[in-house]
Design a protein around this motif. Structure first.
Motif, short mmCIF file in Angstrom:
data_model
loop_
_atom_site.label_atom_id
_atom_site.label_comp_id
_atom_site.label_asym_id
_atom_site.label_seq_id
_atom_site.Cartn_x
_atom_site.Cartn_y
_atom_site.Cartn_z
N HIS A 116 -23.96 114.81 44.58
CA HIS A 116 -25.08 115.14 43.71
C HIS A 116 -24.59 116.05 42.58
N GLY A 117 -23.74 117.00 42.92
CA GLY A 117 -23.18 117.91 41.91
C GLY A 117 -22.35 117.16 40.88
N ILE A 118 -21.59 116.17 41.33
CA ILE A 118 -20.78 115.37 40.42
C ILE A 118 -21.70 114.63 39.44
N ALA A 119 -22.72 113.98 39.97
CA ALA A 119 -23.64 113.23 39.12
C ALA A 119 -24.31 114.15 38.11
N ARG A 120 -24.75 115.30 38.57
CA ARG A 120 -25.42 116.24 37.67
C ARG A 120 -24.46 116.77 36.61
N SER A 121 -23.22 117.02 36.99
CA SER A 121 -22.21 117.50 36.05
C SER A 121 -21.95 116.47 34.95
N VAL A 122 -21.84 115.21 35.35
CA VAL A 122 -21.62 114.15 34.36
C VAL A 122 -22.84 114.06 33.44
N GLU A 123 -24.03 114.08 34.02
CA GLU A 123 -25.25 114.04 33.19
C GLU A 123 -25.28 115.19 32.19
#
Length: 161
Positions: A116-123
């Motif tokens: 989830h952190g990875i996805a949010r970071s990319v976003e």
């Protein structure tokens, strides 16, 4: 014929074609997510599978096949790989011996917040410098476009592995 200066929107390949820009953004976004997931030896499809199980959207391979729009052979291979990575286990359904329920392992549950952190970071990288009001309009436009062609904007869409 007029010379269009470099950097002018009309100098781009398809400056006014929405489909081009949506596809281009999606491709660049997927590549960025893939790059980040490599560290965890996961693909977007595998993450999608884990999320479906975690959110209770799929309890069996058949459920995943329907929910993700993927053939059953591909889903079986995906589950096999996730089992090999100790992220998913199959357990016989006590009420129906022919059915195997899918469950996340402790390792997968520990990994989900990182994913989830990875996805949010990319976003956040993609959304940097864009005011919240503009992002809200952008999201609303995308949802309206989906509705215009009869698609449910709440549907979970997956890419092939």
């Amino acid at each position: 014929m007029t010379d269009i200066p470099p950097g002018h929107p009309d100098s781009l390949p398809f400056p006014h074609l929405t489909g081009y820009w949506v596809n281009r953004l999606g491709g660049v976004f997927r590549t960025a997510v893939d790059r980040e997931l490599r560290e965890h030896d996961l693909t977007r499809r595998q993450v999608g599978t884990l999320m479906h199980i975690a959110k209770g959207l799929a309890a069996t391979a058949s459920d995943l096949t329907r929910a993700m729009g993927v053939d059953s052979t591909a889903v079986t291979r995906m589950i096999d790989r996730l089992e090999e990575k100790d992220l998913v286990v199959r357990q016989q359904d006590p009420s129906d011996g022919r059915r195997q329920n899918l469950h996340l392992t402790a390792a997968a549950e520990g990994l989900l917040p990182k994913i989830h952190g990875i996805a949010r970071s990319v976003e956040k990288r993609f959304e940097a410098g864009i005011p919240k009001a503009q992002l809200t309009v952008f999201h609303n436009v995308l949802m309206t476009m989906l509705e215009n062609v009869g698609e449910d904007h709440f549907a979970v869409l997956e890419e092939s592995e």
